[in-house]
Design an enzyme around this catalytic site. Structure first.
Site, PDB file in Angstrom:
ATOM      1  N   SER A 163       0.626  -1.218  -0.239  1.00 26.53           N
ATOM      2  CA  SER A 163      -0.103  -0.013  -0.163  1.00 26.53           C
ATOM      3  C   SER A 163       0.737   1.189  -0.155  1.00 26.53           C
ATOM      4  O   SER A 163       1.865   1.286   0.588  1.00 26.53           O
ATOM      5  CB  SER A 163      -0.967  -0.044   1.135  1.00 26.53           C
ATOM      6  N   GLY A 165       2.631   4.788   1.053  1.00 24.40           N
ATOM      7  CA  GLY A 165       3.189   5.120   2.365  1.00 24.40           C
ATOM      8  C   GLY A 165       3.639   4.064   3.398  1.00 24.40           C
ATOM      9  O   GLY A 165       3.833   4.460   4.455  1.00 24.40           O
ATOM     10  N   THR A 166       3.894   2.825   3.031  1.00 25.46           N
ATOM     11  CA  THR A 166       4.189   1.787   3.974  1.00 25.46           C
ATOM     12  C   THR A 166       5.666   1.870   3.952  1.00 25.46           C
ATOM     13  O   THR A 166       6.237   1.106   5.093  1.00 25.46           O
ATOM     14  CB  THR A 166       3.758   0.303   3.475  1.00 25.46           C
ATOM     15  N   GLY A 167       6.674   2.646   3.376  1.00 23.32           N
ATOM     16  CA  GLY A 167       7.907   2.709   3.472  1.00 23.32           C
ATOM     17  C   GLY A 167       8.923   2.005   2.298  1.00 23.32           C
ATOM     18  O   GLY A 167       9.933   1.539   2.949  1.00 23.32           O
ATOM     19  N   THR A 169      10.392   3.103  -0.274  1.00 25.79           N
ATOM     20  CA  THR A 169      11.554   4.079  -0.602  1.00 25.79           C
ATOM     21  C   THR A 169      12.524   4.123   0.765  1.00 25.79           C
ATOM     22  O   THR A 169      13.526   4.123   0.300  1.00 25.79           O
ATOM     23  CB  THR A 169      11.249   5.337  -0.941  1.00 25.79           C
ATOM     24  N   GLU A 386     -25.633   9.269  12.811  1.00 28.53           N
ATOM     25  CA  GLU A 386     -24.268   8.584  13.456  1.00 28.53           C
ATOM     26  C   GLU A 386     -24.688   7.657  14.582  1.00 28.53           C
ATOM     27  O   GLU A 386     -23.968   6.774  14.859  1.00 28.53           O
ATOM     28  CB  GLU A 386     -23.374   9.783  14.081  1.00 28.53           C
ATOM     29  N   HIS A 389     -24.942   4.204  13.206  1.00 31.60           N
ATOM     30  CA  HIS A 389     -23.881   3.609  13.094  1.00 31.60           C
ATOM     31  C   HIS A 389     -23.272   2.737  14.114  1.00 31.60           C
ATOM     32  O   HIS A 389     -22.822   1.945  14.205  1.00 31.60           O
ATOM     33  CB  HIS A 389     -22.774   4.520  12.467  1.00 31.60           C
TER      34      HIS A 389
END
Length: 559
Positions: A163, A165-167, A169, A386, A389
């Protein structure tokens, strides 16, 4: 010499017929000059008739034919036109040259020398399995002779997938940092150019530079920009992208064993990549960089909190429990938002209230300050929506936490929200997916129960979108419906079986209607609790988890 007399064309033509004209000077200009037999000269309009010369000669009138003088405006127009063409040719040639040769000093590569790199495996919190999978890669780069003794070769390529943004790079930088070798970072889009052959030449340039250092890590981010599946067989494919991909495959296959250079690529969608990239000898290893579990989230939070003044009231363990499905990048953003809020407050350190506010800001957006324009009826609709929910979550999925319910609108467009935090799981069960659909339908069901079918609102649009997506995946991809069976309908579509589409649509609709009736019955049965939650929301606008627990306990529902 006196100026010629200006006469009309009719006067001129009458003089021609009467034989009074001695000579006419024919030109391309708007006016023509002539001489009467009495010696006077004249000017008249040029009719630009093709037969004028013949008529004059038949009348025994002398004709002096010469090209008209070029006017200044014509000269300027010609010069401007030539200048424009010259500029266009110059610009096109210069752009082509830049595309083929690259701008001086602006190569698409960023070479990070090992002495400048501060990223190591210690800098990467979580993803222990991924780090273990590439630890031997680092050892191989540092000590190749240790492995060549056993006839092993260095894996030529590694793909990190997962996914956003998981790191991915960060993990690639850590490999280069641990091995102490140069790190060459590029993006797949750097090689996709307008001119055919430019991308391929950049690939060769990149590998040539990497070889000049002896050992190194080449990192290609978003490799799907150039490595997507080549499905076109009619010659209509992207020729430039195909040439670039072929150059990459050729360079990777052309590496000598134990050369000490490894290629790491990153993508969010492994299934979209060309099979030639994924075969052994190209990208030998496929390593998933997963979303962090609760322990990894705690490590990431502690890592990013090291350089921030944290108050003792901040419980990072509790934050880690709340942030299910947060990526490493999102956790870093959470702490950054908390730091910004603390700086605005001027409290000297990041307090628990800053972390709490930052969490809900990242999830749902900042609270709207001015709520005076919201009608009381709209507040009531939001409160029951709300409350529906939250109540269905606690009654049907007691293991899920409802950490907050609010009817305060946010800057992201939500009229309110109910924060539902599921436990950490490796897999989604069929039961979990069905319950998530029921929870999503609860807001609309509560509106219909209290205000009537004709007064339901658009507030459930996002809920219905998510519920539809979930039920489609259950039927189409995961084989979780007894009537549709264990078939993957995506495979059927790819093989031209489009007639099953109506069957899926009807089955999804029937299942959704069944879930909706179940939710309506549950809310009707617990209507008093629904009203109690809604009334508390109208009075206080926001309810915390303990407030909801107190209401449920008052009605004998422990959840």
């Amino acid at each position: 010499m006196p100026d010629p007399e200006e006469i009309t064309y009719n006067v001129f033509w009458k003089a021609v017929q009467e034989g009074k004209v001695k000579k006419v000077y024919l030109t391309d200009e708007e006016r023509i000059k002539g001489v009467f037999k009495n010696g006077k000269s004249f000017l008249t309009d040029n009719p630009r008739r093709d037969d004028l010369k013949e008529i004059l000669l038949r009348k025994n009138i002398a004709v002096d034919e010469k090209a008209g003088q070029i006017r200044g405006s014509q000269i300027i127009g010609v010069v401007l036109m030539m200048s424009l063409f010259g500029f266009l040719i110059f610009t096109l040639q210069r752009n082509a040259s830049k595309q083929m040769q690259g701008k001086p000093g602006k190569s698409p590569m960023n070479s990070i020398q090992p002495e400048k790199s501060t990223v190591h495996f210690d800098s990467v919190a979580g993803n222990e399995e991924a780090k273990e999978s590439i630890q031997d890669l680092v050892d191989f780069i540092q000590n190749p002779e240790k492995y060549t003794k056993y006839g092993a070769r260095l894996p030529r390529g590694v793909i990190f997938y997962g996914s956003p943004g998981t790191g991915k790079t960060l993990m690639a930088k850590a490999v280069a940092g641990e091995a102490g070798v140069p790190f060459f970072a590029v993006s797949g889009s750097d090689f996709v150019q307008v001119y055919v052959g430019v991308g391929a030449s950049r690939i060769r340039e990149l590998f040539k530079k990497a070889r000049s250092y002896g050992k190194g890590v080449i990192f290609i981010d978003e490799i799907d920009a150039l490595g997507k599946k080549r499905e076109s067989t009619d010659g209509s494919g992207n020729e430039e992208r195909d040439q670039t991909l072929n150059a990459l495959l050729s360079e990777m296959s052309g590496f000598h064993d134990n050369e000490g250079i490894v290629v790491i690529a990153a993508t969010n969608r492994l299934d979209t990549l060309d099979e030639a990239l994924l075969r052994p000898g190209r990208f030998d290893r496929h390593i998933e960089i997963q979303l962090p579990d609760i322990r990894s989230r705690l490590k990431i939070l502690k890592l990013h909190a090291e350089n921030k003044p944290m108050d003792k009231s901040v419980n990072l363990g509790k934050v880690a429990q709340q942030t299910v499905y947060f990526s490493g990048a999102k956790l870093e953003n959470l702490l950054n938002e908390a730091a910004i809020l603390a700086a605005k407050r001027g409290g000297g350190c990041i307090a628990a209230e800053d972390m709490d506010k930052a969490f809900y800001t990242v999830i749902a957006g900042a609270e709207k300050k001015d709520r005076s324009a919201i009608a009381e009826r709209d507040r009531k609709v939001t409160a029951y929506h709300e409350a529906g929910h939250a109540l269905v979550t606690r009654l049907m999925v007691p293991e899920n936490r409802v950490s907050r319910i609010t009817i305060i609108p946010s800057t992201k467009g939500a009229g309110g929200f109910s924060m539902n935090i599921p436990p950490d799981r490796m897999y989604y069960r069929k039961k979990d997916m069905e319950n998530s659909i029921r929870i999503g339908l609860a807001g609309r069901a509560a509106e219909e129960l209290i205000f009537g079918e004709e007064n339901v609102t658009t507030g459930a649009s996002n809920d219905l979108e998510k519920a539809t997506e979930t039920i489609l995946n259950m039927v189409r991809r995961f084989g979780m419906n007894p009537k549709s069976g264990l078939l993957n309908y995506d495979v059927l579509y790819r093989n031209g079986m489009q007639q099953v589409q109506d069957e899926i649509l009807q089955e999804c609709k029937n299942t959704m209607d069944q879930f909706y009736r179940e939710v309506q019955a549950l809310l009707q049965e617990n209507r008093r609790i629904l009203a109690a939650i809604a009334e508390n929301l109208l009075a206080r606008e926001t309810l915390e988890e303990r407030d909801l627990d107190a209401i449920l306990q008052a009605y004998g529902k422990e959840g």
